[in-house]
Scaffold this active site. Structure first.
Site, PDB file in Angstrom:
ATOM      1  CB  ILE A  70      -0.995  -0.005   1.088  1.00 34.27           C
ATOM      2  CG1 ILE A  70      -2.175   0.607   0.966  1.00 34.27           C
ATOM      3  CG2 ILE A  70      -0.307   0.420   2.351  1.00 34.27           C
ATOM      4  CD1 ILE A  70      -3.097   0.757   2.103  1.00 34.27           C
ATOM      5  CG  HIS A 101       5.136  -8.860   5.364  1.00 36.87           C
ATOM      6  ND1 HIS A 101       4.861  -9.006   6.668  1.00 36.87           N
ATOM      7  CD2 HIS A 101       5.966  -7.948   5.428  1.00 36.87           C
ATOM      8  CE1 HIS A 101       5.385  -8.178   7.290  1.00 36.87           C
ATOM      9  NE2 HIS A 101       5.774  -7.126   6.622  1.00 36.87           N
TER      10      HIS A 101
HETATM   11  P1  AMP Z   1       7.014  -4.594   7.580  1.00 35.38           P
HETATM   12  O1  AMP Z   1       7.582  -3.418   8.056  1.00 35.38           O
HETATM   13  O2  AMP Z   1       8.174  -5.463   7.317  1.00 35.38           O
HETATM   14  O3  AMP Z   1       5.875  -5.322   8.552  1.00 35.38           O
HETATM   15  O4  AMP Z   1       6.174  -4.187   6.322  1.00 35.38           O
HETATM   16  C1  AMP Z   1       4.748  -3.903   6.377  1.00 35.38           C
HETATM   17  C2  AMP Z   1       4.581  -3.664   5.024  1.00 35.38           C
HETATM   18  O5  AMP Z   1       2.903  -3.817   4.753  1.00 35.38           O
HETATM   19  C3  AMP Z   1       4.652  -2.154   4.655  1.00 35.38           C
HETATM   20  O6  AMP Z   1       5.424  -1.791   3.642  1.00 35.38           O
HETATM   21  C4  AMP Z   1       3.410  -1.555   4.395  1.00 35.38           C
HETATM   22  O7  AMP Z   1       3.280  -0.413   3.600  1.00 35.38           O
HETATM   23  C5  AMP Z   1       2.303  -2.801   3.977  1.00 35.38           C
HETATM   24  N1  AMP Z   1       1.150  -2.778   4.462  1.00 35.38           N
HETATM   25  C6  AMP Z   1       0.537  -2.416   5.459  1.00 35.38           C
HETATM   26  N2  AMP Z   1      -0.745  -2.442   5.365  1.00 35.38           N
HETATM   27  C7  AMP Z   1      -1.097  -2.862   4.128  1.00 35.38           C
HETATM   28  C8  AMP Z   1      -2.220  -3.129   3.528  1.00 35.38           C
HETATM   29  N3  AMP Z   1      -3.538  -3.017   4.000  1.00 35.38           N
HETATM   30  N4  AMP Z   1      -2.223  -3.266   2.077  1.00 35.38           N
HETATM   31  C9  AMP Z   1      -0.745  -3.495   1.790  1.00 35.38           C
HETATM   32  N5  AMP Z   1       0.200  -3.403   2.151  1.00 35.38           N
HETATM   33  C10 AMP Z   1       0.015  -2.919   3.599  1.00 35.38           C
END
Ligand code: AMP
Ligand code: ZN
Length: 138
Positions: free
Chosen positions: A30, A99
């Protein structure tokens, strides 16, 4: 259930999917570092990679590599990629559902690692051997 990625997987929250199979899904981040920044996510909720079964763990990386090839083909200015898993809060993990980030990179995009104050000192071969012993002697 409070996990945003679980919600996305069951269709209770919006996302733009690039891949779906029995073990993993992939969707666009996102808040991308660059256009095409994607996340590969196991369908099962696991906070950290330690609890993933072997097949899912390996598949996560296989799909990550396949996606990387597709992203590379789509964006001519992309010259490199980072594959990143923040495995735990202290490693920068914000969403507590495993992820794999597939981050397309271009020269001068400004993204990078931030090193702490302990970084920069060369560790002697003996100290490295002592570290390896700590890791392997168990
Ligand atoms: P991390 O810091 O490795 O846990 O990364 C979490 C990632 O998830 C970040 O890059 C966010 O931008 C992404 N993220 C959080 N919420 C969403 C969402 N609803 N849809 C897509 N990506 C998301
Ligand atoms: Zn989840």
């Amino acid at each position: 259930m409070d996990c945003i990625f679980c919600k996305i997987i069951i269709g209770k929250a919006e996302a733009v999917f690039l891949h779906e199979d029995d073990l993993v899904v992939a969707f666009l981040d996102i808040m991308p570092v660059n256009e095409g920044h994607a996340l590969v996510v196991p369908r099962e909720h696991h906070e950290r990679v330690e609890t993933l079964d072997e097949a899912t763990y390996l598949h996560l990386f296989k799909i990550g590599r396949d996606l990387m090839r597709q992203i590379q083909t789509a964006f001519a200015d992309v010259t490199a990629f980072n594959f990143i898993i923040a495995n735990g809060k202290d490693a920068g993990q914000e969403v507590p559902h495993v992820h794999l980030h597939i981050i397309p990179r271009k020269l001068g995009d400004g993204f990078g690692y931030k090193f702490g104050p302990n970084y920069g000192k060369i560790v002697s071969i003996d100290e490295r051997k002592a570290t390896a012993k700590k890791i392997l002697d168990r």
